[in-house]
Design an enzyme around this catalytic site. Sequence first.
Site, PDB file in Angstrom:
ATOM      1  N   ASP A 252       2.623 -13.631   6.633  1.00 33.25           N
ATOM      2  CA  ASP A 252       1.360 -14.081   7.200  1.00 33.25           C
ATOM      3  C   ASP A 252       0.442 -12.880   7.436  1.00 33.25           C
ATOM      4  OD1 ASP A 252      -0.540 -15.640   9.000  1.00 33.25           O
ATOM      5  OD2 ASP A 252       1.034 -17.134   8.757  1.00 33.25           O
TER       6      ASP A 252
ATOM      7  N   HIS B 137      -3.789 -15.470  13.032  1.00 37.93           N
ATOM      8  CA  HIS B 137      -3.034 -16.538  12.373  1.00 37.93           C
ATOM      9  C   HIS B 137      -1.526 -16.267  12.406  1.00 37.93           C
ATOM     10  CE1 HIS B 137      -1.705 -19.026   8.895  1.00 37.93           C
ATOM     11  NE2 HIS B 137      -2.754 -19.785   9.170  1.00 37.93           N
TER      12      HIS B 137
ATOM     13  N   SER C 272      -0.947 -24.938   8.342  1.00 35.17           N
ATOM     14  CA  SER C 272      -0.393 -23.643   8.759  1.00 35.17           C
ATOM     15  C   SER C 272       0.397 -23.772  10.039  1.00 35.17           C
ATOM     16  CB  SER C 272      -1.530 -22.637   8.992  1.00 35.17           C
ATOM     17  OG  SER C 272      -1.959 -22.055   7.796  1.00 35.17           O
TER      18      SER C 272
END
EC number: 3.4.21.-
Length: 770
Positions: free
Chosen positions: A134, A207, A544
Amino acid sequence: MAFFFFFFLSLLTLSSSSSSNDMNSLTYIVHVDHEAKPSIFPTHRHWYTSSLTSTPSSIIHTYDTVFHGFSARLTSQEATQLLNHPHVISVIPEQVRQLHTTRSPEFLGLRSTDKAGLLEESDFGSDLVIGVIDTGIWPERPSFDDRGLGPVPAKWKGQCVPSQDFPATACNRKLVGARFFSGGYEATNGRMNETTESRSPRDSDGHGTHTASISAGRYVFPASVLGYARGVASGMAPKARLAAYKVCWSSGCYDSDILAAFDTAVADGVDVVSLSVGGVVVPYHLDAIAIGAFGAIDRGIFVSASAGNGGPGGLTVTNVAPWMTTVGAGTIDRDFPANVKLGNGKTIPGVSVYGGPDLDPGRMYPLVYGGSLLGGDGYSSSLCIEGSLDPSLVRGKIVLCDRGINSRAAKGEIVRKNGGSGMIIANGVFDGEGLVADCHVLPATSVGASGGDEIRRYISESTRSSKQPTATIVFKGTRLGIRPAPVVASFSARGPNPESPEILKPDVIAPGLNILAAWPDRIGPSGVPSDNRRTEFNILSGTSMACPHVSGLAALLKAAHPDWSPAAIRSALMTTAYTVDNRDEPMLDESTGNTSSVMDYGSGHVHPTKAMDPGLVYDITSYDYINFLCNSNYTGSNIVTITRRKADCDGARRAGHVGNLNYPSFSVVFQQYGESKMSTHFIRTVTNVGDSDSVYEVKIRPPRGSNVTVAPEKLSFRRVGQKLSFVVRVKTAEVKLSPGATNVETGHIVWSDGKRNVTSPLVVTLQQPL
């Protein structure tokens, strides 16, 4: 030996005659025969560099674990000439991928106080490592604290790569590894700007921190963002260890870096890979994610990947290789209402996470629609794009902006910069009624497509009658116990599978809407650069967020059942999934409010407690996947690129067809070429992981218009681990369709022993050729 010297001399000539020009070169991933390195070179990098003598610095990464080869900047001529060499199996052009951007453990039935159940049985996943590929991680967050954890698992070979802003001490017994891969990104974009990005595993986006804490964050209390979603936050596997592999940067996530992360994570010893990244669907031999994932599952490592945020349209699902578990997104029973009250007395429902200061209570503000403001081009101003709004027409007003093009939070920043007092974001027709709550920088809310139409109508009617349209936004905080839930999130990508329609994707859905999880310190919760607010947690939405839920659950299942393969774990999650909401009615599609389908949710919404004891599993070996590739008409060279194995495709094709992969769902596509009757069969083998001396009987709900039989109708197991096979035969009749049209009907097959139901969806698709 003489041959290899000739080989290198020939490549020297090749490189000299087509010297790379950065203006004309692209990144390629080169797959090399694993037996090709001659003994005169100590490492593969020495050999690969010799192959590109004119541009040795163009080598970006070398791969040795899930893949054998290297990535490099090459001209198209160099790529073509390399492809023609006998020791080069394939040359794959790089793709740039994008990110598919708490109460969810409780919603899933995972409670830390339970004395029995998946958390207790797995010791909260304490000896397993989840590798998160990620944007990196913010290690100081309490979600990554190592209090009470035992030593790092002895098998672990990974490391914490130190840098200026990420000391080796940032890792601990919870965060056991942290690395970064930027070679592909910098090969395309030049050296990164280290004033805005960290050349380290540190997360400068948010994220990766968010997804890592969803999969394996520790229990943290109190947790909230801007006063919303107050309570205890935890990941799915609170004691599992984490390893962060940073591959995503300001302009995206580059295949060469993603493959390097897979290669390293597998060598490091992860047990699960979580990947909330995706891109355009391409054949598997051109898909670096599919190739890396195969190398992982081949070593017993479960790979969970997000389905993508391209919904609600069909054929939007990504990460569709059958060896990956593909996860769509659903809602949970919590939302954040922020309703629009119009001057005509009507109330339009909306959602928002806005922490104040609020609009003046009791005051109605002038309301304008960006698309009808004078001085703009209409389209740009309707979307509230930078430079499209006239401050003199916006100041002190609530502005209605259409969703699309720029981010929802960015629209709010633009309205605020132009003096607006508040903002309403209206979904377009394609978005439907699906709502996402955002941490806005000004009083703002999001409304569905029908609500947006209602507000535009009110503005138009008021303007025609020379009245000032007015509105306010009423923020109602956090609301629990929402019904119905779960609902398939509007943005969640849908099937059918564009690459292999015989494999139903997504596999399952998991919580992915308005999920609370950890957040970095240097980034405001809206993600807007000017947002100076700081919070330890944030609320995000996307597949996600759904993917790491399944990654964490896979770690728990692996800990509870160490002998289960990645396919067995996926099978347990799929065959125990549910398709009804908390009203005990069929799950709905958020975008339309209508009943959802298997193309939206696959096998259904994950049910962790039942997945621990599924009764039967559909197991799959690496050789089964090779047979699947053979029957999907991949060439021998293609298959070697994906699997690093040579295939006997003649034998595979004699033994079956593409639908005979031992998958826990059934999908057949019939092309109507004038035949009135069509038929096929599926062969499946199930493994008993429940009780010895158990008997399972089949129940069939055939798709409308089809006749379905199963033989035998009863499976009698004498011992745990025993395998038994059955055949499903499907017969259907031609239906009247216009050229190019498709008809999809669904049913299911259930094996039951009286206390366990092993459920598989069955999809029959009829297509009328053009």
